[in-house]
Motif scaffolding. Structure first.
Motif, PDB file in Angstrom:
ATOM      1  N   THR A 167       0.845  -1.194   0.000  1.00 54.33           N
ATOM      2  CA  THR A 167       0.000   0.000   0.000  1.00 54.33           C
ATOM      3  C   THR A 167       0.881   1.245   0.000  1.00 54.33           C
ATOM      4  O   THR A 167       1.954   1.260   0.611  1.00 54.33           O
ATOM      5  CB  THR A 167      -0.895   0.025   1.253  1.00 54.33           C
ATOM      6  N   PRO A 186       0.445  15.399   5.947  1.00 55.79           N
ATOM      7  CA  PRO A 186      -0.558  16.315   6.502  1.00 55.79           C
ATOM      8  C   PRO A 186      -0.401  17.710   5.920  1.00 55.79           C
ATOM      9  O   PRO A 186       0.676  18.118   5.510  1.00 55.79           O
ATOM     10  CB  PRO A 186      -0.261  16.304   8.002  1.00 55.79           C
ATOM     11  N   PRO A 222       2.195   4.982   1.001  1.00 59.85           N
ATOM     12  CA  PRO A 222       2.206   5.659   2.301  1.00 59.85           C
ATOM     13  C   PRO A 222       1.058   6.660   2.394  1.00 59.85           C
ATOM     14  O   PRO A 222       0.559   7.150   1.375  1.00 59.85           O
ATOM     15  CB  PRO A 222       3.561   6.366   2.327  1.00 59.85           C
ATOM     16  N   PRO A 223       0.624   6.968   3.597  1.00 56.86           N
ATOM     17  CA  PRO A 223      -0.472   7.936   3.728  1.00 56.86           C
ATOM     18  C   PRO A 223      -0.019   9.312   3.252  1.00 56.86           C
ATOM     19  O   PRO A 223       1.168   9.642   3.295  1.00 56.86           O
ATOM     20  CB  PRO A 223      -0.775   7.943   5.230  1.00 56.86           C
ATOM     21  N   PRO A 224      -0.956  10.128   2.795  1.00 58.07           N
ATOM     22  CA  PRO A 224      -0.566  11.463   2.315  1.00 58.07           C
ATOM     23  C   PRO A 224      -0.027  12.313   3.464  1.00 58.07           C
ATOM     24  O   PRO A 224      -0.389  12.134   4.619  1.00 58.07           O
ATOM     25  CB  PRO A 224      -1.870  12.050   1.759  1.00 58.07           C
TER      26      PRO A 224
END
Length: 91
Positions: free
Chosen positions: A24, A30, A26-28
């Protein structure tokens, strides 16, 4: 035999790339905090001092509200820190 080692390494590399592509993302990141401008609490005092250095003599003429206050010539006593302007005959 070398062909078999090469084929095994190639298949291991292909399997690793396949597994890595399924990972998956990585998260965006902030959102950065907004920058808020804070104006100064008091406006700065009006510019009422004029300082005119003379690079040839090293003398600095100082005027306050248009009136001649004096000059800093560089020959002030060492105990005067900062040097205070004193009246000097203009040449």
């Amino acid at each position: 035999m070398d062909c078999i080692k090469l084929l095994a390494r190639l298949s291991a590399l292909t399997a690793a790339m396949t597994l890595a592509s399924c990972a998956t993302p990585p998260p965006p990141a902030p959102e950065p905090a907004p920058i808020v401008y804070m104006p100064p609490s008091e406006p700065p005092p009006p510019d009422e001092w004029n300082i005119f250095p003379d690079p040839t003599t090293g003398q600095v003429d100082i005027y306050h509200k248009g009136d001649y206050v004096g000059a800093v010539t560089g020959k002030e006593p060492e105990t005067e820190d900062p040097p205070m302007p004193h009246p000097v005959q203009k040449q």
